[in-house]
Design an enzyme around this catalytic site. Structure first.
Site, PDB file in Angstrom:
ATOM      1  N   CYS A 171       0.842  -1.193   0.000  1.00  0.00           N
ATOM      2  CA  CYS A 171       0.000   0.000   0.000  1.00  0.00           C
ATOM      3  C   CYS A 171       0.888   1.257   0.000  1.00  0.00           C
ATOM      4  O   CYS A 171       1.598   1.499  -0.957  1.00  0.00           O
ATOM      5  CB  CYS A 171      -0.977  -0.040   1.176  1.00  0.00           C
ATOM      6  SG  CYS A 171      -2.417   1.043   0.984  1.00  0.00           S
ATOM      7  N   HIS A 184      -3.777  -5.784  -0.583  1.00  0.00           N
ATOM      8  CA  HIS A 184      -3.558  -6.229   0.796  1.00  0.00           C
ATOM      9  C   HIS A 184      -3.552  -7.751   0.909  1.00  0.00           C
ATOM     10  O   HIS A 184      -4.497  -8.354   1.431  1.00  0.00           O
ATOM     11  CB  HIS A 184      -4.626  -5.626   1.703  1.00  0.00           C
ATOM     12  CG  HIS A 184      -4.510  -4.142   1.828  1.00  0.00           C
ATOM     13  ND1 HIS A 184      -3.624  -3.528   2.694  1.00  0.00           N
ATOM     14  CD2 HIS A 184      -5.132  -3.139   1.158  1.00  0.00           C
ATOM     15  CE1 HIS A 184      -3.722  -2.212   2.569  1.00  0.00           C
ATOM     16  NE2 HIS A 184      -4.622  -1.953   1.640  1.00  0.00           N
ATOM     17  N   GLU A 207      -1.711  -9.275   2.933  1.00  0.00           N
ATOM     18  CA  GLU A 207      -1.240  -9.590   4.282  1.00  0.00           C
ATOM     19  C   GLU A 207      -2.354  -9.962   5.251  1.00  0.00           C
ATOM     20  O   GLU A 207      -2.101 -10.575   6.298  1.00  0.00           O
ATOM     21  CB  GLU A 207      -0.441  -8.405   4.858  1.00  0.00           C
ATOM     22  CG  GLU A 207      -1.257  -7.212   5.352  1.00  0.00           C
ATOM     23  CD  GLU A 207      -1.680  -6.241   4.265  1.00  0.00           C
ATOM     24  OE1 GLU A 207      -2.056  -5.100   4.608  1.00  0.00           O
ATOM     25  OE2 GLU A 207      -1.650  -6.618   3.079  1.00  0.00           O
TER      26      GLU A 207
END
Length: 235
Positions: A91, A183, A185
């Site tokens: 990001c 994202h 993660e």
């Protein structure tokens, strides 16, 4: 080569050092010695000596903002590139890598937010890339961003794109630096807390949080970019 003692610099760019994803803890679980620095709070290492890799987290700020910690992070990134230290940014982390290595004009504010689970189109470059070689023709990922990295800089190799953003995942042509706009993660177990904590902002950005929660998607294939980065740092 043994991975014993391989050190990762974790730069936290958010309002809290540790995010919901707890990637710093997970990097330790994957066998790295993690040195945490809260860049957002002005905490940086005195030197990059001894680091084998660097991770750059997300942030509520834009990489183009005139803020002291952002200026310091630009300098750190350029120093790391000169030392050939592998870097991965997610990001904001992706955006500041692009800004530092390709020019501050490479990051811009979108006219509207892109927020959704999306199947990203994977480019042919990904098949031979160190971090994305496990991906097929597409990879599922949650994306949420108002800022964006341009896709046409000569030092950028595009690895994946969405229908609204031609640069979702990229690497630098010569430096060992990778940026992921989305994202990967967030795990399935973390999804409910992440969406709940960010409901107001996500809804303001046009996201349907109830639909996101109902989907309960894990996007496991996209997470290989994290474990491949760990393998790179290890040796």
């Amino acid at each position: 080569m043994s991975s014993k003692g391989k050190r990762l610099l974790y730069l936290g760019n958010g309002r809290k050092l540790q995010s919901v994803a707890k990637l710093d803890d997970r990097f330790e679980g994957w066998g790295l010695a993690v040195d945490r620095h809260w860049a957002y709070g002005g905490q940086f290492p005195d030197s990059l000596d001894g680091y084998d890799g660097i991770f750059l987290s997300g942030s509520p700020h834009g990489a183009y903002e005139d803020i002291p910690f952002i200026h310091r992070e630009h300098d750190l990134i350029r120093d790391a590139a000169a030392r050939d230290i592998p870097m991965l940014g997610i990001c904001f982390g992706s955006q500041i890598l692009a800004s530092a290595l390709c020019g501050r004009d490479q990051v811009f504010r979108r006219p509207y937010c892109e927020i959704a689970y999306k199947d990203l189109e994977v480019t042919p470059h990904a098949a031979t890339d160190t971090l994305t070689r496990d991906w097929g023709a597409s990879v599922r990922m949650f994306v949420w961003h108002n800022d964006e990295v341009r896709h046409d800089h000569p030092d950028m190799v595009i690895l994946a794109a969405s229908d609204e953003c031609p640069n979702q995942v990229w690497r630098h042509r010569t430096a060992r630096a990778w940026g992921v706009q989305g994202h990967p993660e967030i795990t399935a177990a973390q999804v409910p807390l992440w969406f709940t904590e960010n409901r107001a902002r996500m809804e303001q950005d046009g996201g349907d949080v109830d639909a996101f929660l109902a989907a309960e998607e894990d996007t496991p294939e996209s997470k290989s970019v994290l474990t491949r980065f760990v393998e790179l740092v290890k040796g």
